[in-house]
Design a protein around this motif. Structure first.
Motif, mmCIF file in Angstrom:
data_model
loop_
_atom_site.group_PDB
_atom_site.id
_atom_site.type_symbol
_atom_site.label_atom_id
_atom_site.label_comp_id
_atom_site.label_asym_id
_atom_site.label_seq_id
_atom_site.Cartn_x
_atom_site.Cartn_y
_atom_site.Cartn_z
ATOM 1 N N MET A 145 14.246 12.266 7.208
ATOM 2 C CA MET A 145 14.529 11.486 8.388
ATOM 3 C C MET A 145 13.402 11.103 8.497
ATOM 4 O O MET A 145 12.101 10.988 9.757
ATOM 5 C CB MET A 145 14.736 12.782 9.861
ATOM 6 N N CYS A 146 12.383 10.827 7.500
ATOM 7 C CA CYS A 146 11.130 10.565 7.678
ATOM 8 C C CYS A 146 10.885 9.177 7.785
ATOM 9 O O CYS A 146 12.306 7.831 7.097
ATOM 10 C CB CYS A 146 10.189 10.528 6.020
ATOM 11 N N PRO A 147 9.870 8.470 8.483
ATOM 12 C CA PRO A 147 9.989 6.927 8.870
ATOM 13 C C PRO A 147 10.316 6.277 8.053
ATOM 14 O O PRO A 147 9.051 5.757 7.092
ATOM 15 C CB PRO A 147 8.891 7.006 10.240
ATOM 16 N N ARG A 148 10.171 5.322 8.173
ATOM 17 C CA ARG A 148 10.552 3.458 7.601
ATOM 18 C C ARG A 148 9.502 3.252 6.598
ATOM 19 O O ARG A 148 9.009 2.777 5.047
ATOM 20 C CB ARG A 148 11.403 2.846 7.795
ATOM 21 N N GLU A 149 8.227 3.336 7.474
ATOM 22 C CA GLU A 149 7.162 3.107 7.221
ATOM 23 C C GLU A 149 6.581 3.876 5.883
ATOM 24 O O GLU A 149 5.816 3.382 5.516
ATOM 25 C CB GLU A 149 5.961 2.742 8.016
ATOM 26 N N LYS A 150 6.730 4.520 6.658
ATOM 27 C CA LYS A 150 5.817 6.027 5.275
ATOM 28 C C LYS A 150 6.615 5.709 3.995
ATOM 29 O O LYS A 150 6.248 6.402 3.225
ATOM 30 C CB LYS A 150 5.875 7.072 6.509
ATOM 31 N N ARG A 151 7.733 5.845 3.987
ATOM 32 C CA ARG A 151 8.363 5.904 2.795
ATOM 33 C C ARG A 151 8.358 4.596 2.114
ATOM 34 O O ARG A 151 7.676 5.119 1.598
ATOM 35 C CB ARG A 151 10.250 5.976 3.796
ATOM 36 N N ILE A 152 8.086 3.435 2.910
ATOM 37 C CA ILE A 152 7.648 2.096 1.755
ATOM 38 C C ILE A 152 6.408 2.394 1.512
ATOM 39 O O ILE A 152 6.015 2.323 0.191
ATOM 40 C CB ILE A 152 7.565 0.999 3.024
ATOM 41 N N LYS A 153 5.724 3.239 1.850
ATOM 42 C CA LYS A 153 3.440 3.355 1.427
ATOM 43 C C LYS A 153 3.768 4.968 0.220
ATOM 44 O O LYS A 153 3.184 4.515 -0.137
ATOM 45 C CB LYS A 153 3.147 3.719 2.386
ATOM 46 N N ALA A 154 5.210 5.897 0.669
ATOM 47 C CA ALA A 154 5.264 6.387 -0.760
ATOM 48 C C ALA A 154 5.712 6.385 -1.513
ATOM 49 O O ALA A 154 5.506 6.660 -2.678
ATOM 50 C CB ALA A 154 6.117 7.983 -0.107
ATOM 51 N N TRP A 155 6.836 5.274 -1.595
ATOM 52 C CA TRP A 155 6.979 5.075 -2.600
ATOM 53 C C TRP A 155 6.063 3.951 -3.615
ATOM 54 O O TRP A 155 5.983 3.962 -5.001
ATOM 55 C CB TRP A 155 8.587 3.650 -2.090
ATOM 56 N N GLU A 156 5.395 3.298 -2.342
ATOM 57 C CA GLU A 156 4.500 2.544 -3.622
ATOM 58 C C GLU A 156 3.333 2.916 -3.662
ATOM 59 O O GLU A 156 2.919 3.150 -5.149
ATOM 60 C CB GLU A 156 3.571 1.576 -2.433
ATOM 61 N N GLN A 157 2.944 4.182 -3.835
ATOM 62 C CA GLN A 157 1.840 5.203 -4.133
ATOM 63 C C GLN A 157 2.846 5.757 -5.416
ATOM 64 O O GLN A 157 1.886 6.258 -6.275
ATOM 65 C CB GLN A 157 1.763 6.479 -2.795
ATOM 66 N N LEU A 158 3.899 6.063 -5.152
ATOM 67 C CA LEU A 158 4.612 6.952 -7.072
ATOM 68 C C LEU A 158 4.306 5.959 -7.682
ATOM 69 O O LEU A 158 4.097 5.145 -8.960
ATOM 70 C CB LEU A 158 6.364 6.646 -6.121
ATOM 71 N N SER A 159 4.993 4.520 -7.122
ATOM 72 C CA SER A 159 4.864 3.098 -8.320
ATOM 73 C C SER A 159 3.812 3.199 -8.925
ATOM 74 O O SER A 159 3.256 3.066 -9.979
ATOM 75 C CB SER A 159 4.934 2.261 -7.795
ATOM 76 N N GLU A 160 2.588 3.316 -7.980
ATOM 77 C CA GLU A 160 0.972 3.247 -8.734
ATOM 78 C C GLU A 160 0.679 3.905 -9.642
ATOM 79 O O GLU A 160 0.379 4.682 -10.398
ATOM 80 C CB GLU A 160 0.241 3.334 -7.510
ATOM 81 N N LEU A 161 1.258 5.935 -8.774
ATOM 82 C CA LEU A 161 0.319 7.219 -9.813
ATOM 83 C C LEU A 161 1.164 7.919 -11.017
ATOM 84 O O LEU A 161 0.669 8.123 -11.867
ATOM 85 C CB LEU A 161 0.806 7.856 -8.702
ATOM 86 N N LEU A 162 1.912 7.744 -10.800
ATOM 87 C CA LEU A 162 3.249 7.477 -12.113
ATOM 88 C C LEU A 162 2.891 6.854 -13.553
ATOM 89 O O LEU A 162 3.510 5.599 -13.096
ATOM 90 C CB LEU A 162 4.895 8.105 -12.158
ATOM 91 N N PRO A 163 2.566 7.303 -13.880
ATOM 92 C CA PRO A 163 2.400 7.199 -15.414
ATOM 93 C C PRO A 163 4.139 6.717 -16.353
ATOM 94 O O PRO A 163 4.971 7.154 -16.106
ATOM 95 C CB PRO A 163 1.876 7.460 -16.463
ATOM 96 N N GLU A 164 3.984 6.007 -17.047
ATOM 97 C CA GLU A 164 5.698 5.476 -17.641
ATOM 98 C C GLU A 164 5.814 6.395 -19.273
ATOM 99 O O GLU A 164 6.663 6.901 -18.431
ATOM 100 C CB GLU A 164 4.647 4.364 -18.902
#
Length: 326
Positions: A272-291
């Motif tokens: 039930m994580c709020p939408r804005e927190k979701r978007i921020k978490a996905w942005e961080q995942l995109s930045e942090l996870l290496p190829e």
């Protein structure tokens, strides 16, 4: 007609089969999706095998994650052709989920495809990786720094654990990975960023109220007696991000770690994580996870193999993430 993995109940037993479904049977939703990929989480495994009381009504299409393309939308935020991601919100439990070629969903549950990711990569992350990101955020927000000491990750061979190791390592933390399959998975966990491997048996003994301080922080996916052991070994001012109960939902501990060592137990909910927190978490995942993560810690199967994979994940026989191609 479209293909779907469908769960039915017969004589109080869950029966899973791959079937052709008429589009008219889709549940209500203001956004229609052509699904490209889903993924297999522990909760999906419990639902498909019937080993856990996950599904609330039958028939049910499981799959708490999906990625795909909008085919029709009555939500002004989305238009035909938009790529979207869904995790959580009770989908695959009370509303038909991602293990089908088509889905009908509430637009409030969706987020746009994060920049730098695609339909396959987001399912290599999925709910498990999203939850791992929330756990890591909790550790960072608690003020625990890499120089404060080791961070423990339990259930490290699973989806949450493998992503948590990668994220923590990318942020400069020294990570100790707990696994019961060190000979099988130790090399992978080390390649993901674990600085050392901890045998699960070391944390299976009953916990004393307080033990030697070992960990600056922890990500726990197991619960029960292992979580109690971890709490007893936390450093002063440490934090445990708890997000799973693979070992049970009980917690045989005392208040001692909390009142004598200022330890914090932070619950992590991704459903039930709020939408804005979701978007921020996905942005961080995109930045942090290496190829390199995507090839190392995930494998792709077709829908017909999802039933066996569900059995495997509930038996602790899956390492990393399983992506389901629709």
């Amino acid at each position: 007609m479209f293909k779907a993995l469908v769960l039915n109940q017969e004589d109080k037993k869950t029966i899973a089969s791959v079937s052709q479904i008429d589009e008219s049977q889709l549940p209500e939703g203001n956004v229609k999706i052509d699904v490209k990929y889903s993924s297999l989480n522990y909760k999906d495994g419990l639902a498909i095998t019937g080993k856990g009381r996950i599904v609330r009504n039958f028939p049910m299409v499981p799959g708490i994650d999906l990625s795909g393309v909008v085919s029709q939308s009555d939500d002004p935020r989305y238009k035909e052709g938009d790529e979207v991601v869904l995790t959580g919100w009770g989908v695959g439990e009370g509303h038909w989920g991602g293990m089908a070629e088509k889905a009908s969903l509430n637009g409030d549950w969706l987020v746009p495809m994060p920049q730098g990711l695609d339909a396959h990569k987001v399912m290599a992350i999925g709910t498990a990786g999203f939850t791992a990101m929330l756990c890591v955020q909790a550790i960072v927000d608690a003020g625990v720094k890499p120089e404060d000491g080791e961070v423990l990750v339990t259930g490290s061979s699973g989806g949450v654990g493998s992503v948590a190791i990668t994220l923590l390592s990318q942020l400069g933390y020294k990570v100790a990975a707990v696994t019961g399959r060190a000979s099988q998975n130790g090399t992978l966990l080390t390649s993901l960023g674990a600085s050392r491997i901890v045998e699960r048996s070391e944390l299976e003994e009953p916990a004393k109220p307080l033990e030697r301080q070992v960990w600056a922080a922890a990500v726990d996916t197991v619960g029960s007696s292992m979580l109690a052991k971890v709490l007893a070994q936390m450093n002063y001012n440490g934090v445990v991000a708890a997000c799973g109960l693979a070992g049970g939902f009980d917690l045989p501990t005392t208040v001692m770690p909390f009142i004598l060592r200022n330890v914090r137990l932070q619950g992590i909910d991704s459903v039930m994580c709020p939408r804005e927190k979701r978007i921020k978490a996905w942005e961080q995942l995109s930045e942090l996870l290496p190829e390199t993560y995507y090839a190392q810690a995930s494998k792709t199967v077709d829908l017909e193999h999802a039933i066996q994979a569900a059995e495997d994940i509930t038996n602790g026989a899956i390492t990393g993430r399983v992506i389901i191609k629709l």
